[in-house]
Motif scaffolding. Structure first.
Motif, PDB file in Angstrom:
ATOM      1  N   LEU A  45       0.845  -1.210   0.000  1.00 29.28           N
ATOM      2  CA  LEU A  45       0.000   0.000   0.000  1.00 29.28           C
ATOM      3  C   LEU A  45       0.869   1.243   0.000  1.00 29.28           C
ATOM      4  N   GLY A  46       1.933   1.228   0.804  1.00 30.47           N
ATOM      5  CA  GLY A  46       2.836   2.379   0.835  1.00 30.47           C
ATOM      6  C   GLY A  46       3.510   2.598  -0.503  1.00 30.47           C
ATOM      7  N   ILE A  47       3.947   1.513  -1.152  1.00 25.89           N
ATOM      8  CA  ILE A  47       4.581   1.642  -2.462  1.00 25.89           C
ATOM      9  C   ILE A  47       3.599   2.206  -3.481  1.00 25.89           C
ATOM     10  N   ALA A  48       2.346   1.775  -3.401  1.00 30.15           N
ATOM     11  CA  ALA A  48       1.326   2.278  -4.339  1.00 30.15           C
ATOM     12  C   ALA A  48       1.122   3.787  -4.156  1.00 30.15           C
ATOM     13  N   PHE A  49       1.072   4.235  -2.891  1.00 34.63           N
ATOM     14  CA  PHE A  49       0.932   5.675  -2.632  1.00 34.63           C
ATOM     15  C   PHE A  49       2.123   6.448  -3.177  1.00 34.63           C
ATOM     16  N   ILE A  50       3.315   5.944  -2.977  1.00 33.97           N
ATOM     17  CA  ILE A  50       4.520   6.645  -3.452  1.00 33.97           C
ATOM     18  C   ILE A  50       4.511   6.753  -4.981  1.00 33.97           C
ATOM     19  N   VAL A  61      -3.104  -2.292  -8.376  1.00 35.58           N
ATOM     20  CA  VAL A  61      -3.463  -3.705  -8.601  1.00 35.58           C
ATOM     21  C   VAL A  61      -2.216  -4.598  -8.655  1.00 35.58           C
ATOM     22  N   PRO A  62      -1.224  -4.343  -9.506  1.00 34.75           N
ATOM     23  CA  PRO A  62      -0.039  -5.223  -9.520  1.00 34.75           C
ATOM     24  C   PRO A  62       0.729  -5.221  -8.207  1.00 34.75           C
ATOM     25  N   VAL A  63       0.804  -4.036  -7.546  1.00 39.41           N
ATOM     26  CA  VAL A  63       1.567  -3.980  -6.293  1.00 39.41           C
ATOM     27  C   VAL A  63       0.889  -4.817  -5.215  1.00 39.41           C
ATOM     28  N   LEU A  64      -0.418  -4.674  -5.052  1.00 35.99           N
ATOM     29  CA  LEU A  64      -1.139  -5.475  -4.052  1.00 35.99           C
ATOM     30  C   LEU A  64      -1.139  -6.966  -4.418  1.00 35.99           C
ATOM     31  N   THR A  65      -1.179  -7.230  -5.707  1.00 38.28           N
ATOM     32  CA  THR A  65      -1.118  -8.635  -6.134  1.00 38.28           C
ATOM     33  C   THR A  65       0.208  -9.278  -5.739  1.00 38.28           C
ATOM     34  N   VAL A  66       1.294  -8.518  -5.898  1.00 34.34           N
ATOM     35  CA  VAL A  66       2.599  -9.032  -5.467  1.00 34.34           C
ATOM     36  C   VAL A  66       2.606  -9.315  -3.970  1.00 34.34           C
ATOM     37  N   ALA A  67       1.986  -8.439  -3.178  1.00 33.08           N
ATOM     38  CA  ALA A  67       1.907  -8.658  -1.726  1.00 33.08           C
ATOM     39  C   ALA A  67       1.148  -9.940  -1.420  1.00 33.08           C
ATOM     40  N   ILE A  68       0.032 -10.170  -2.146  1.00 33.83           N
ATOM     41  CA  ILE A  68      -0.733 -11.408  -1.938  1.00 33.83           C
ATOM     42  C   ILE A  68       0.115 -12.632  -2.276  1.00 33.83           C
ATOM     43  N   ALA A  69       0.864 -12.548  -3.388  1.00 36.20           N
ATOM     44  CA  ALA A  69       1.714 -13.672  -3.788  1.00 36.20           C
ATOM     45  C   ALA A  69       2.787 -13.962  -2.736  1.00 36.20           C
ATOM     46  N   ALA A 119      -6.841 -11.288  -7.751  1.00 36.74           N
ATOM     47  CA  ALA A 119      -6.233 -11.615  -6.452  1.00 36.74           C
ATOM     48  C   ALA A 119      -6.447 -13.085  -6.111  1.00 36.74           C
ATOM     49  N   ALA A 120      -7.656 -13.598  -6.367  1.00 36.13           N
ATOM     50  CA  ALA A 120      -7.940 -15.011  -6.075  1.00 36.13           C
ATOM     51  C   ALA A 120      -7.090 -15.926  -6.946  1.00 36.13           C
ATOM     52  N   ILE A 121      -6.957 -15.572  -8.226  1.00 36.20           N
ATOM     53  CA  ILE A 121      -6.149 -16.396  -9.131  1.00 36.20           C
ATOM     54  C   ILE A 121      -4.693 -16.424  -8.696  1.00 36.20           C
TER      55      ILE A 121
END
Length: 409
Positions: A45-50, A61-69, A119-121
């Motif tokens: 989330l912080g990276i997305a804001f920056i 979307v890609p940043v949060l997806t990486v966190a989920i992975a 995210a589920a995938i």
């Protein structure tokens, strides 16, 4: 030896490295696992804001997806679900209109569902890949253990083979020493034994009138015992010579050989009622003199142990055991023997009957076995008390005799 000594250390280092890799790739503490999930989403989330601050759009979307992975890969299924929920909440609250609210506008609703599906995938693919890698890792570890155990077994088998080879050499040397010892002792005993017999006979002839019946019986006992000992020594010498003599292999007509032996035995059994039955016998390949001794010993035993039978029945025949061997037998209706003592029959000086019942030194069947073994065959006996006995010996057929006797020697 150095290689064997270094083996366990090398294996231990590999095991420690594999264990460290597994520990690094999997967080075991529940607190750390869920904490890692929360921290991963927070960092994303912080990276997305920056990135948004510096003008990058639609990067959440890609940043949060990486966190989920990352959460799925390192923390497991439970933290993965938590990271998905947190990502959805933050995505809705911070990046969908109306901002800073959990409401979703109709225009952004498809975008939200796309993020949910993505995210589920990602989470499911990461979980599946993690499970597959765990299975592969376990399989690899299992194979490593099997390889190590197999090497250890191979090393043990190699050591046992070396030890067996040494024992075989030692046993062969011991057998040769025993044969030489038996031959030397038997040969050296003959001279003093001849003196004993000779002087006992002289004493019997010259002092008969001066000796009473008891003393004469003592001398007769000495002579009988000395003669029996002489027979034992002669048989032992013959038995030793068989192991030392070279075999002169030729084509041997067993039918002709048996006829010669039966004719010879017939001279010693004149006056007895013996029914001879001789079947068709094959031609074999071997040492004729040795095979003649085999037949002579077996037929002599049959004639001896049927002495109390009227009529005595002796049968000699052959059967094909298989494509490689032919088996001959000598069967009689004599005294027989107890099958529980069959293994003793082929030992040196082993007798199942008293000397008063049947004469002999107990070397005949041992001689038969040694000769047949030298020809690459086997010997066995069957019988029952007072129901006769049958002795079998096998010989390789001519086309296989050379190879078999070479291995037996």
């Amino acid at each position: 030896m150095t290689e064997l000594a270094e083996g366990p250390t090398h294996i231990g280092a590999k095991g420690s490295l594999a264990y460290w890799n597994r520990e690094f790739q999997r967080i075991h503490s529940p607190t750390l696992r869920y904490g890692f999930s929360v921290v991963s989403v927070a960092i994303a989330l912080g990276i997305a804001f920056i990135l948004q601050h510096y003008g990058f759009r639609d990067v959440e979307v890609p940043v949060l997806t990486v966190a989920i992975a990352f959460a799925t890969w390192y923390a497991g299924i439970g933290p993965s679900v938590l990271s998905v929920l947190l990502s959805l909440l933050f995505f809705d609250y911070f990046f969908l209109e109306p901002y800073y609210s959990f409401d979703i506008s109709a225009r952004d609703l498809p975008y939200f569902f796309i993020f949910v599906g993505w995210a589920a995938i990602v989470a499911s693919f990461s979980a599946v890949r993690r499970r597959i890698e765990d299975n592969l890792r376990q399989t690899r570890d299992h194979l490593q253990v099997e390889v190590v155990e197999r090497r250890q077994r191979e090393d043990e088998i190699r050591k046992l083979n070396l030890e067996l080879g040494k024992r075989a050499v030692e046993l062969e040397a011991s057998n040769k020493e025993l044969e030489s010892f038996a031959y030397s002792v038997s040969h050296d005993l003959r001279a003093p034994l001849r003196h004993m017999v000779g002087f006992s006979e002289l004493l019997q002839r010259q002092a008969t009138s001066a000796l009473d019946e008891k003393s004469q019986r003592f001398i007769r006992t000495i002579l009988d015992s000395a003669k029996r000992m002489g027979d034992l020594i002669d048989d032992l010498l013959a038995f030793s010579r068989i192991g030392r003599a070279e075999t002169r292999k030729t084509q041997v007509d067993l039918g002709e050989l048996v006829k010669e032996v039966v004719a010879e035995i017939g001279q010693d059994t004149k006056g007895r009622d013996i029914a001879w039955k001789i079947g068709a016998l094959p031609v074999c390949y071997g040492d004729r003199s040795m095979l003649r001794l085999v037949v002579l010993n077996l037929v002599s035993n049959a004639a001896k142990f049927t002495r109390m039978r009227e009529p005595a029945e002796i049968e000699i025949g052959a059967v094909d055991r298989n494509d490689n061997d032919v088996e001959l037998f000598v069967r009689d209706n004599g005294a027989g023997f107890d099958m529980q003592y069959v293994d003793k029959l082929f030992g040196v000086f082993q007798r199942l009957h008293l000397p008063e019942q049947f004469e002999g030194t107990g070397i005949g069947l041992a001689t038969v076995q040694r000769i047949i073994h030298r020809h690459g065959g086997q010997v066995r006996g069957e019988g029952a008390i007072d129901q006769g006995a049958t002795f079998y010996f096998s010989l390789p057929k001519p086309q296989l005799a050379g190879e078999r006797t070479a291995n037996a020697s």
